[in-house]
Design a protein around this motif. Structure first.
Motif: not given
Length: 89
Positions: A5-14
């Motif tokens: 979930i953390s990786i997906l959030r970071i990717f979404a922010r990018l």
């Protein structure tokens, strides 16, 4: 699960920062990202660099340059690196 979930959030922010030209966010975020985040793709197979280059805001060139410079720092332009892209679902 929490890491995913953390990786997906970071990717979404990018992707969001690239799409909307959030240069200050990118200046903070890019040094914290590895090559996997920069080469990950969406379900439609778009990587953040493509999103930045196609964005319709006045900072598309600046945002694209930031991503290209970070990719260069990480050595993502070698032949083997270009063939080994990843995907974020």
């Amino acid at each position: 699960m929490a890491l995913r979930i953390s990786i997906l959030r970071i990717f979404a922010r990018l992707v969001h920062a690239c799409r909307f030209g959030l240069v200050l966010v990118l200046h903070w975020l890019l040094p914290r990202l590895d090559g996997n985040a920069l080469t990950a793709s969406t379900k439609k197979r778009w990587v953040p660099l493509m999103t930045a280059a196609r964005a319709e805001h006045g900072r598309a060139v600046e945002v694209t340059e930031l991503l290209l410079r970070r990719c260069l720092e990480l050595g993502l332009f070698g032949p083997s690196a270009l063939e080994a892209g990843t995907s974020v679902s």
